[in-house]
Design a protein around this motif. Structure first.
Motif, PDB file in Angstrom:
ATOM      1  N   UNK A 196      17.360   7.523 -14.006  1.00 26.01           N
ATOM      2  CA  UNK A 196      16.058   6.998 -13.602  1.00 26.01           C
ATOM      3  C   UNK A 196      16.137   6.369 -12.216  1.00 26.01           C
ATOM      4  N   UNK A 197      15.069   6.554 -11.435  1.00 24.04           N
ATOM      5  CA  UNK A 197      15.015   5.971 -10.094  1.00 24.04           C
ATOM      6  C   UNK A 197      13.573   5.638  -9.736  1.00 24.04           C
ATOM      7  N   UNK A 198      13.378   4.461  -9.184  1.00 23.26           N
ATOM      8  CA  UNK A 198      12.095   4.023  -8.633  1.00 23.26           C
ATOM      9  C   UNK A 198      12.325   3.672  -7.177  1.00 23.26           C
ATOM     10  N   UNK A 199      11.560   4.289  -6.291  1.00 24.18           N
ATOM     11  CA  UNK A 199      11.696   4.044  -4.860  1.00 24.18           C
ATOM     12  C   UNK A 199      10.334   3.650  -4.300  1.00 24.18           C
ATOM     13  N   UNK A 200      10.310   2.511  -3.597  1.00 26.87           N
ATOM     14  CA  UNK A 200       9.075   2.063  -2.954  1.00 26.87           C
ATOM     15  C   UNK A 200       9.450   1.332  -1.672  1.00 26.87           C
ATOM     16  N   UNK A 201       9.099   1.941  -0.523  1.00 23.15           N
ATOM     17  CA  UNK A 201       9.430   1.335   0.756  1.00 23.15           C
ATOM     18  C   UNK A 201      10.930   1.200   0.909  1.00 23.15           C
ATOM     19  N   UNK A 219       0.820  -1.215   0.000  1.00 21.45           N
ATOM     20  CA  UNK A 219       0.000   0.000   0.000  1.00 21.45           C
ATOM     21  C   UNK A 219       0.852   1.263   0.000  1.00 21.45           C
ATOM     22  N   UNK A 220       2.178   1.104  -0.020  1.00 22.86           N
ATOM     23  CA  UNK A 220       3.034   2.283  -0.043  1.00 22.86           C
ATOM     24  C   UNK A 220       3.065   2.880  -1.443  1.00 22.86           C
ATOM     25  N   UNK A 221       3.256   4.190  -1.553  1.00 29.41           N
ATOM     26  CA  UNK A 221       3.357   4.809  -2.876  1.00 29.41           C
ATOM     27  C   UNK A 221       4.703   4.503  -3.522  1.00 29.41           C
ATOM     28  N   UNK A 222       4.744   4.608  -4.845  1.00 31.57           N
ATOM     29  CA  UNK A 222       5.977   4.463  -5.614  1.00 31.57           C
ATOM     30  C   UNK A 222       6.435   5.841  -6.055  1.00 31.57           C
ATOM     31  N   UNK A 223       7.706   6.144  -5.804  1.00 32.25           N
ATOM     32  CA  UNK A 223       8.284   7.424  -6.181  1.00 32.25           C
ATOM     33  C   UNK A 223       9.196   7.207  -7.391  1.00 32.25           C
ATOM     34  N   UNK A 224       8.933   7.945  -8.469  1.00 34.73           N
ATOM     35  CA  UNK A 224       9.693   7.812  -9.703  1.00 34.73           C
ATOM     36  C   UNK A 224      10.311   9.151 -10.043  1.00 34.73           C
TER      37      UNK A 224
END
Length: 792
Positions: A88-93, A64-69
């Motif tokens: 590029x970066x994808x951050x989730x939890x 349920x955490x958001x994904x930061x791109x």
């Protein structure tokens, strides 16, 4: 004040923005304000609890955490796909993915990354050219990765990593080492494990390798078709590293332990050991920990000892339990201890078995204790196994079958302390004792004292009444089958404290002068015909000199009219109260002869006792000195003396020395140490612990020597060296243990420890810890590091 809007609120439409920083949450791109200049408004600095900062994130929370791109260029369709190019970066939890190009498909939660790909999951880092990963499930693959694991600092490279889920992965054509990588293309680790496949299970903290080869210093050391190894300090089932040793009595020794992690609160270790001169020994240890009880059982069994031509075994059991009971304050406490061996020579032949089995008197007892208000009671059975030596026989102690003890203590409002002890014991012995039959003894002690105490001193009068009743199984030499004794005692303890502020060597201190006087008067009662079941002479020192009875145990109450005079002076830090130095002296004045003695001992007629002197100095936390002397004023010679010193200027640096002398008996010198040899050539590294530094190795000398000066020979000795190379440790230790006046066992222990992986050889750590005061393990277990230490 000026703010720069760097994230945009965008609905379900396609977008293509340069330099965008976009948060994908529930299908919407959420804005965020980033400060450009000026002070931060207080409302933006308020802290709040966030589960995003948990050390471990559960799968349900992560889903349920958001994904930061973020990236240089972002394109895509809301609720469908996002394509990020350039940084590029994808951050989730606790997952961060970086790459030159990143594609993220929201319906399938699939991320595809190409070019300089780096993924960090909870501190475990993988880097390579190509990654495909379902982010929440953490399923996918990584081609040609290098990797670094947070928990044990291990790293390596492989052809491919298959992520099975968030806890498990399979690495193909992999390498594994904990040696810190150094700059330069020609670097090779001191040790490395290469395997066809390495499977990692971070939930169980276990790694397995197939088709493995362990190399050390570039040389193949050990080909292994299959092995398992720990990923942390957590327990796991499997074979432990084998141990190899050389002993002058047992010959070559090889042991292969197997550890069974039955449950979080139960485990067992099975250790078959081959001794070339003796045969096969089977060792088993079982441990358990329950809410109401805990304990351990250890059994060693050698079915055919070739040196003794007999079956040999040793059993050690301990069990502690808390039992519920409605008629006690806090239930019943049960303690069981069982120590049994097969024969009298077991302690001599197996000197490195369980410590409680290497003595000649083995206690086997069961105790049940409980409390009711001011009463504390216990019921005990105690039976001894005595291991005899024809060259040094000992008299076995009496068994207590059973012993029932009740204690009572309370203080009154008027300041009186009242206590009582009642002890019923049935003494039994299988050995023949001339004129000393088995018996039942009832002993009681009533005691009342009234202390008056102020900051300047104290005064404590005390009354005691000892009453004893015996019932013998056979008549004494006078024909009696029972006997009784009542002995009163009166004592007065007093002391005053003087203080002054002073200076020594430029240090402000508070000095005390504490004179003490202790008087005791116990009338004579003839006890010469009474057997002695548990009494012995009290050791004569600065503590026991201020006690009423010259004996321990309850079969002898000394007749005394003594005045003990002493004085103590201390140097205290006035700010903390820490004691920098202490010196004391005491002597007894005997006002009449002491006629109550142990059997075979003459009456004590000396009017003045030996003088006792003692002192300690700890001027600096790094070193301390202590000593004690028992001086005979008639012969003007010391009867006993001890002198000890300790110097410990830092971690892994300790020196101890002790001198012990007893006239006409023994004179010994004892020296122990752990010290880095690098100090000798100027590399002191005072603030550096083991394993720190880049490519540096440190040598340590360890040892303890116990030398008998009157026999001119070493009694017990441990001598060795340790080498710390950061990712591996080497230890070589020689041990000699005296088993009789003419015999000793000797063994050589060598160990190679690959940090974070495994050990080879005989583990000498137990011997080093038991023998060297202040010894520190070069690798103490530590807690798991935080994932935030690699949060990028």
């Amino acid at each position: 004040m000026r703010f720069l809007m760097r994230d945009l609120l965008v609905g379900p439409v396609a977008c293509r923005l340069r330099g965008a920083r976009i948060c994908v949450a529930g299908g919407w791109l959420v804005p965020a304000l980033v400060l450009a200049q000026g002070p931060v408004p207080p409302e933006l600095l308020q802290l709040r609890i966030s589960n995003q900062l948990e050390a471990a994130i559960s799968p349900l929370t992560r889903s349920v955490l958001p994904s930061f791109v973020s990236g240089d260029t972002i394109s895509g369709r809301a609720d469908l796909e996002t394509v990020v190019e350039g940084r590029a970066m994808l951050r989730k939890g606790d997952i961060v993915i970086k790459a030159d190009r990143l594609e993220y498909d929201q319906p399938t939660d699939l991320a595809k990354a190409r070019g300089h790909v780096r993924i960090n999951r909870a501190g475990n880092v993988y880097e390579g050219p190509l990654l495909e990963l379902r982010v929440d499930a953490f399923e996918g693959f990584f081609n040609q990765p290098t990797y670094h694991f947070l928990r044990n600092a291990a790293h390596g490279q492989a052809d491919r990593v298959d992520f099975l889920d968030e806890q498990r992965a399979v690495i193909h054509n992999a390498s594994y080492t904990t040696c810190q990588r150094l700059p330069g293309p020609s670097w090779l680790p001191d040790w490395i494990l290469k395997a066809t496949t390495i499977s990692l299970d971070h939930e169980e903290d276990v790694g397995t390798a197939e088709g493995a080869l362990l190399s050390f210093k570039g040389l193949p050391l050990l080909p292994i078709p299959y092995l398992s190894f720990p990923l942390s300090d957590q327990r796991k089932s499997g074979f432990l590293p084998p141990t190899i040793g050389l002993d002058n009595v047992n010959g070559f020794e090889f042991a292969q332990p197997y550890y069974w992690n039955i449950a979080p609160n139960r485990d067992a270790t099975f250790t078959p050991t081959v001794m070339t001169k003796r045969g096969l020994n089977l060792g088993t240890e079982f441990r358990y920990l329950e809410p109401g009880y805990t304990g351990a059982v250890r059994l060693d069994w050698m079915p055919a000892d070739q040196l003794r031509d007999a079956n040999r075994w040793g059993l050690n059991t301990s069990h502690q339990a808390r039992l519920a009971s409605a008629w006690t304050d806090s239930g019943l406490a049960l303690s069981l201890n069982l120590n049994r061996v097969s024969d009298d020579n077991y302690w001599r032949d197996f000197t490195r078995t369980n410590g409680s089995l290497t003595q000649r008197l083995l206690a086997n007892d069961a105790t049940l204790s409980w409390a009711n208000g001011p009463f504390n009671s216990s019921l005990r059975t105690l039976k001894w196994q005595t291991l005899q030596d024809v060259t040094a026989p000992i008299v076995p102690p009496y068994d207590r079958l059973p012993q029932l003890v009740t204690r009572y203590a309370r203080s009154t409002a008027q300041g009186f302390n009242v206590s009582m002890v009642a002890d019923y014991t049935q003494f039994q012995s299988d050995s023949v004792r001339t004129g000393q039959p088995n018996a039942r003894r009832l002993f009681s002690l009533l005691q009342v004292n009234r202390p008056w105490q102020t900051s300047a001193g104290y005064l404590t009068p005390k009354l005691q009444l000892h009453a004893t009743q015996y019932q013998f199984d056979a008549a004494l030499t006078n024909g009696a089958t029972q006997a009784s004794r009542v002995v009163p005692t009166w004592s007065l303890d007093s002391g005053v404290v003087f203080e002054r502020d002073t200076q020594f060597f430029g240090r402000a201190l508070r000095q005390t002068l504490e004179p003490r006087a202790f008087y005791v008067n116990t009338p004579y009662r003839d006890q010469s015909l009474l057997p002695n079941y548990d009494s012995g002479a009290n050791d004569f020192n600065l503590s026991t000199v201020y006690t009423e009875n010259a004996f321990v145990g309850n079969d002898r109450i000394s007749d005394s009219q003594l005045l003990t005079l002493g004085v103590t002076s201390r140097l205290l830090d006035p700010r903390t109260g820490a004691e920098a130095a202490r010196v004391g002296v005491a002597q007894r004045l005997r006002l009449r002869d002491q006629n109550v003695t142990l059997p075979g001992i003459a009456a004590v007629t000396d009017r003045i006792s030996d003088v006792l002197l003692g002192g300690t100095v700890q001027w600096d936390p790094r070193w301390s000195v202590e000593g004690a002397v028992q001086f005979n004023p008639h012969t003007e010679q010391s009867v006993r003396s001890t002198l000890g010193a300790r110097y410990s200027p830092g971690s892994y640096r300790t020196l101890t020395a002790a001198y012990r002398y007893q006239r006409d008996a023994s004179e010994q010198l004892d020296i122990g140490w752990q010290w880095p040899l690098n100090d000798l050539w100027g590399d002191r590294s005072q603030g550096k612990g083991p394993g720190q530094g880049l490519g540096e190795g440190r040598w340590y000398s360890v040892g303890r020597l116990n030398y008998s000066m009157n026999e001119s020979k070493l009694v017990d000795s441990v001598l060795g060296f340790e080498y710390d190379a950061g990712c591996w440790l080497g230890r070589m230790v020689f041990e000699r243990l005296q088993t009789s006046s003419v015999t000793a066992t000797q063994r050589l222990m060598f160990q190679l420890e690959f940090v974070g992986f495994s050990r080879l050889g005989v583990n000498p750590l137990k011997s080093l810890k038991n023998n060297i005061p202040g010894y520190q393990n070069l690798r103490e277990p530590s807690g798991a590091p935080s994932r935030f230490s690699h949060y990028d």
